[in-house]
Scaffold this active site. Structure first.
Site, PDB file in Angstrom:
ATOM      1  N   HIS A 127       0.835  -1.199   0.000  1.00 62.83           N
ATOM      2  CA  HIS A 127       0.000   0.000   0.000  1.00 62.83           C
ATOM      3  C   HIS A 127       0.874   1.256   0.000  1.00 62.83           C
ATOM      4  O   HIS A 127       0.626   2.190  -0.759  1.00 62.83           O
ATOM      5  CB  HIS A 127      -0.903   0.053   1.239  1.00 62.83           C
ATOM      6  CG  HIS A 127      -1.973  -0.985   1.282  1.00 62.83           C
ATOM      7  ND1 HIS A 127      -2.156  -1.792   2.375  1.00 62.83           N
ATOM      8  CD2 HIS A 127      -2.929  -1.332   0.388  1.00 62.83           C
ATOM      9  CE1 HIS A 127      -3.183  -2.597   2.151  1.00 62.83           C
ATOM     10  NE2 HIS A 127      -3.664  -2.341   0.943  1.00 62.83           N
ATOM     11  N   LYS A 142     -16.653  -7.026   5.820  1.00 63.34           N
ATOM     12  CA  LYS A 142     -15.449  -7.477   6.513  1.00 63.34           C
ATOM     13  C   LYS A 142     -15.540  -7.160   7.999  1.00 63.34           C
ATOM     14  O   LYS A 142     -16.108  -6.155   8.392  1.00 63.34           O
ATOM     15  CB  LYS A 142     -14.206  -6.780   5.942  1.00 63.34           C
ATOM     16  CG  LYS A 142     -13.897  -7.121   4.505  1.00 63.34           C
ATOM     17  CD  LYS A 142     -12.637  -6.399   4.046  1.00 63.34           C
ATOM     18  CE  LYS A 142     -12.308  -6.715   2.601  1.00 63.34           C
ATOM     19  NZ  LYS A 142     -11.097  -5.992   2.158  1.00 63.34           N
ATOM     20  N   ARG A 168      -2.624  -5.911  -7.943  1.00 55.68           N
ATOM     21  CA  ARG A 168      -1.599  -6.936  -7.763  1.00 55.68           C
ATOM     22  C   ARG A 168      -1.645  -7.987  -8.858  1.00 55.68           C
ATOM     23  O   ARG A 168      -0.634  -8.519  -9.261  1.00 55.68           O
ATOM     24  CB  ARG A 168      -1.770  -7.640  -6.411  1.00 55.68           C
ATOM     25  CG  ARG A 168      -1.481  -6.772  -5.233  1.00 55.68           C
ATOM     26  CD  ARG A 168      -1.902  -7.458  -3.972  1.00 55.68           C
ATOM     27  NE  ARG A 168      -3.355  -7.669  -4.064  1.00 55.68           N
ATOM     28  CZ  ARG A 168      -4.088  -8.256  -3.158  1.00 55.68           C
ATOM     29  NH1 ARG A 168      -3.553  -8.734  -2.081  1.00 55.68           N
ATOM     30  NH2 ARG A 168      -5.395  -8.386  -3.319  1.00 55.68           N
ATOM     31  N   SER A 189      -3.669  -7.497   2.915  1.00 55.26           N
ATOM     32  CA  SER A 189      -3.977  -7.283   4.329  1.00 55.26           C
ATOM     33  C   SER A 189      -4.471  -8.566   4.978  1.00 55.26           C
ATOM     34  O   SER A 189      -4.101  -8.884   6.107  1.00 55.26           O
ATOM     35  CB  SER A 189      -5.020  -6.179   4.485  1.00 55.26           C
ATOM     36  OG  SER A 189      -4.486  -4.942   4.082  1.00 55.26           O
TER      37      SER A 189
END
Length: 163
Positions: free
Chosen positions: A17, A41, A90, A128
């Site tokens: 990040h 989440k 990514r 994460s």
């Protein structure tokens, strides 16, 4: 003034990040790094903790501002005068998801552009959720996250860390 925003849950912020933030900061006059609650989440860190960790992680970026918001990104972006949303990618799977989100944003706010920045290969495997799992089972996260995050993760999972 060109104002960009990097939105995300950043639970926690990783070195991947930070790399995206550093590179994004060169594209805009002001870079807003905004954390938000993702209703699907269950966060490890509170919103205040994530803001604090982000602040520490980007203190070296002079045009970065850390904030948080609730609600819709498009509404927050308009309220803050944002002209570009910056998303880190990514892998191809990230692109498919982010591409759909960018098209929806373009429909809602035609004047806001979305820019995708590919991660450096050094960070392409970082996420994460992977960091949380690694930390939960006592794995070493040093070098994968900013030092302040590594310390905070060790505190959260101190019974599992091998010092």
């Amino acid at each position: 003034m060109r104002i960009g925003i990097c939105p995300g849950s950043f639970d926690p912020v990783t070195n991947g990040h930070v790399d995206i933030f550093e590179r994004s900061s060169c594209l805009v006059d002001k870079l807003i790094i905004a954390t938000f609650e993702n209703p699907v989440k269950k966060p490890l860190f509170t919103m205040a903790e994530r803001e604090d960790l982000l602040q520490q992680a980007v203190q070296h970026i002079p045009n970065a501002e850390v904030t948080s918001f609730q609600g819709l990104l498009n509404e927050y972006a308009v309220e803050r005068g944002v002209t570009v949303i910056i998303r880190g990618l990514r892998a191809v799977t990230d692109f498919e998801y982010e591409f759909q989100r960018a098209l929806l944003m373009k429909h809602l706010e035609p004047d806001i552009e979305t820019v995708f920045i590919m991660t450096k290969t050094d960070y392409s495997y970082l996420s994460s959720s992977g960091i949380r799992e690694l930390a939960c089972f006592g794995g070493k996260v040093d070098g994968l996250v900013p030092d302040a995050v590594a310390r905070r993760l060790k505190e959260k999972f101190k019974d599992k860390y091998q010092v």
